[in-house]
Design an enzyme around this catalytic site. Structure first.
Site, PDB file in Angstrom:
ATOM      1  N   HIS A  51      49.824  -1.956 -22.860  1.00  0.00           N
ATOM      2  CA  HIS A  51      49.948  -1.497 -21.366  1.00  0.00           C
ATOM      3  C   HIS A  51      49.842  -2.783 -20.575  1.00  0.00           C
ATOM      4  O   HIS A  51      48.878  -3.782 -20.790  1.00  0.00           O
ATOM      5  CB  HIS A  51      49.248  -0.563 -21.027  1.00  0.00           C
ATOM      6  N   GLU A 108      48.408  -3.336 -17.786  1.00  0.00           N
ATOM      7  CA  GLU A 108      46.962  -3.458 -16.983  1.00  0.00           C
ATOM      8  C   GLU A 108      45.875  -3.957 -18.344  1.00  0.00           C
ATOM      9  O   GLU A 108      45.044  -4.678 -18.007  1.00  0.00           O
ATOM     10  CB  GLU A 108      46.460  -2.016 -16.727  1.00  0.00           C
ATOM     11  N   SER A 142      56.126   5.458 -17.551  1.00  0.00           N
ATOM     12  CA  SER A 142      55.071   5.569 -16.340  1.00  0.00           C
ATOM     13  C   SER A 142      53.920   6.473 -17.069  1.00  0.00           C
ATOM     14  O   SER A 142      53.833   7.566 -17.437  1.00  0.00           O
ATOM     15  CB  SER A 142      55.792   6.151 -15.406  1.00  0.00           C
ATOM     16  N   SER A 143      52.765   5.635 -17.413  1.00  0.00           N
ATOM     17  CA  SER A 143      51.701   6.437 -17.893  1.00  0.00           C
ATOM     18  C   SER A 143      51.483   7.353 -17.072  1.00  0.00           C
ATOM     19  O   SER A 143      50.933   8.481 -17.452  1.00  0.00           O
ATOM     20  CB  SER A 143      50.572   5.106 -18.171  1.00  0.00           C
ATOM     21  N   ASN A 144      51.317   7.126 -15.870  1.00  0.00           N
ATOM     22  CA  ASN A 144      51.089   8.308 -14.703  1.00  0.00           C
ATOM     23  C   ASN A 144      51.699   9.269 -14.919  1.00  0.00           C
ATOM     24  O   ASN A 144      51.229  10.618 -14.918  1.00  0.00           O
ATOM     25  CB  ASN A 144      51.123   7.489 -13.423  1.00  0.00           C
TER      26      ASN A 144
END
Length: 188
Positions: free
Chosen positions: A3, A5, A102-104
């Site tokens: 990812h 981040e 989108s991980s979210n």
């Protein structure tokens, strides 16, 4: 792993200065060189519940471990997940509008399923498989952090063409996040 981040965070510390913990199994087996001198941080788009379980294991294994202040938790993750829990409790199925990368958004589907509702990620109205909705009398709809309101309206309007739709907003966690401008911009 992989990812942006995580990649960016690892790029800020010397090689070997940080260990990636992806799940509870990793938390149970990690063997740091200096267990009395540890800190953790979390990827902001992880499931709040999954993250809490991993942190619990780390705190049990390493009582001196330090973590961020609770107000550092990403509101764009915790607020929608709390709302989806409530939506899923009231619904048989939940559509999450967002992108598969989108991980979210993916986490919102997982949260809905964990609460007992069927969950499905769609990018827009054209992605909805109407057969998936057979037998569903109460459908929850939410959107990932980056999904525009326009797509939410598109989905609701599309469903209105095929079903008797009534809308009810769920009063969830009120967002009280305020971002202060940097001093230089405040003066301007």
């Amino acid at each position: 792993r992989g990812h942006p981040e995580v990649i960016g965070t690892f790029g800020q510390v010397p090689e070997g200065g940080m260990t990636l913990i992806e799940d509870a199994g990793d938390a149970e087996t990690v063997a740091p060189a200096d267990p009395a001198n540890l800190a953790f941080l979390t990827q902001t788009t992880l499931s709040v519940d999954d993250t809490a379980g991993i942190i619990e294991i780390l705190r049990r294994r390493f009582p001196a471990i330090r973590g961020p202040k609770s107000e550092d938790i990403c509101y764009a993750t915790s607020t929608p997940q709390a709302a989806v829990k409530e939506i899923a409790r009231r619904s048989e199925a939940v559509l999450v509008i967002g992108a598969p990368n989108s991980s979210n958004s993916v986490r919102l589907v997982e949260v809905a399923e964990r609460e007992g509702a069927r969950g499905r990620l769609v990018g827009r109205a054209a992605d909805i498989d109407l057969a998936w909705l057979d037998g569903v009398s109460t459908l929850g709809i939410t959107a990932g952090a980056c999904a525009p309101e326009l797509l939410v309206r598109e989905v609701v309007d599309f469903l209105g063409l095929h079903f008797d739709v009534s809308e009810e907003e769920i009063d969830g966690v009120a967002e009280r996040m305020v971002f202060k401008l940097p001093a230089g911009l405040q003066a301007a």
